[in-house]
Design a protein around this motif. Sequence first.
Motif, short mmCIF file in Angstrom:
data_model
loop_
_atom_site.label_atom_id
_atom_site.label_comp_id
_atom_site.label_asym_id
_atom_site.label_seq_id
_atom_site.Cartn_x
_atom_site.Cartn_y
_atom_site.Cartn_z
N GLU A 80 75.21 44.96 42.91
CA GLU A 80 75.58 46.46 43.17
C GLU A 80 77.28 46.49 43.23
O GLU A 80 77.89 45.29 43.41
CB GLU A 80 74.97 46.76 44.56
CG GLU A 80 75.23 45.70 45.44
CD GLU A 80 74.59 46.22 46.84
OE1 GLU A 80 74.47 47.38 47.18
OE2 GLU A 80 74.39 45.38 47.65
N CYS A 81 77.71 47.20 43.58
CA CYS A 81 79.27 47.40 43.58
C CYS A 81 79.59 46.67 45.05
O CYS A 81 79.08 46.78 46.10
CB CYS A 81 79.62 49.01 43.71
SG CYS A 81 81.50 48.98 44.32
N TYR A 82 80.61 45.53 44.83
CA TYR A 82 80.99 44.73 45.93
C TYR A 82 81.71 45.74 47.09
O TYR A 82 81.51 45.37 48.24
CB TYR A 82 81.90 43.81 45.60
CG TYR A 82 83.00 44.10 44.77
CD1 TYR A 82 84.27 44.43 45.61
CD2 TYR A 82 83.19 44.17 43.43
CE1 TYR A 82 85.45 44.73 45.02
CE2 TYR A 82 84.30 44.61 42.89
CZ TYR A 82 85.54 44.60 43.68
OH TYR A 82 86.54 45.02 43.01
N SER A 83 82.30 46.63 46.66
CA SER A 83 83.03 47.55 47.62
C SER A 83 82.07 48.36 48.45
O SER A 83 82.22 48.63 49.55
CB SER A 83 84.35 48.45 46.88
OG SER A 83 85.28 47.73 46.60
N CYS A 84 80.96 48.97 47.78
CA CYS A 84 80.10 49.69 48.45
C CYS A 84 79.24 48.76 49.48
O CYS A 84 79.00 49.27 50.50
CB CYS A 84 79.08 50.38 47.27
SG CYS A 84 79.91 51.95 46.59
N ALA A 85 78.95 47.76 49.02
CA ALA A 85 78.14 46.89 49.67
C ALA A 85 78.98 46.50 51.03
O ALA A 85 78.26 46.49 52.11
CB ALA A 85 77.47 45.57 48.82
N LYS A 86 80.34 46.16 50.80
CA LYS A 86 80.88 45.77 51.85
C LYS A 86 81.06 46.65 52.98
O LYS A 86 81.05 46.58 54.19
CB LYS A 86 82.36 45.44 51.62
CG LYS A 86 83.34 44.76 52.58
CD LYS A 86 84.58 44.35 52.05
CE LYS A 86 85.73 44.07 52.90
NZ LYS A 86 86.38 44.85 53.68
N ASN A 87 81.36 47.94 52.36
CA ASN A 87 81.47 49.16 53.25
C ASN A 87 80.16 49.54 54.16
O ASN A 87 80.02 49.94 55.25
CB ASN A 87 81.67 50.37 52.69
CG ASN A 87 83.31 50.42 52.14
OD1 ASN A 87 84.16 49.74 52.61
ND2 ASN A 87 83.65 51.21 51.12
N ARG A 88 79.19 49.16 53.19
CA ARG A 88 77.77 49.48 54.20
C ARG A 88 77.45 48.54 55.15
O ARG A 88 76.99 48.85 56.19
CB ARG A 88 76.64 49.38 52.95
CG ARG A 88 75.35 49.76 53.64
CD ARG A 88 74.30 49.34 52.48
NE ARG A 88 74.10 47.81 52.20
CZ ARG A 88 74.25 47.33 50.80
NH1 ARG A 88 74.37 48.25 49.82
NH2 ARG A 88 74.26 46.18 50.56
N ASP A 89 77.88 47.28 55.12
CA ASP A 89 77.51 46.02 55.89
C ASP A 89 78.51 46.26 56.91
O ASP A 89 78.37 45.73 57.97
CB ASP A 89 77.68 44.65 54.87
CG ASP A 89 76.52 44.68 53.84
OD1 ASP A 89 75.67 45.28 53.91
OD2 ASP A 89 76.79 43.78 53.14
N ASP A 90 79.42 46.96 56.95
CA ASP A 90 80.34 46.86 58.09
C ASP A 90 80.14 47.85 59.17
O ASP A 90 79.28 48.62 59.23
CB ASP A 90 82.01 47.22 57.53
CG ASP A 90 82.75 46.07 56.78
OD1 ASP A 90 82.25 44.84 56.96
OD2 ASP A 90 83.74 46.46 56.26
#
Length: 90
Positions: A80-90
């Motif tokens: 998946e998109c690393y940016s979307c994953a990072k935003n979701r996990d934050d």
Amino acid sequence: MMEDDEEKRGIAIQIALEAGVLEQCEFHEDCLFEGGEEIEAAYKLGNFKISNGEYGDVFESRREMTDLIKEVVQDNSAEECYSCAKNRDD
């Protein structure tokens, strides 16, 4: 020479995207990740395009093209998109 490599890499990415082997995030244009198709779909599409006169002057051989497709797919093998994953996990 460096511009040629960038052009070849860009074309390999475009082929992988068109074939569905890679996907581009709808929110982060610079993020590519695994698509639903197998890499052979990109190889077939690339060979089809070369047979139809596209990219014939860009790549030195079909092998160069398939090797580059393999490289860009491996470089963008996240699920998946690393940016979307990072935003979701934050």
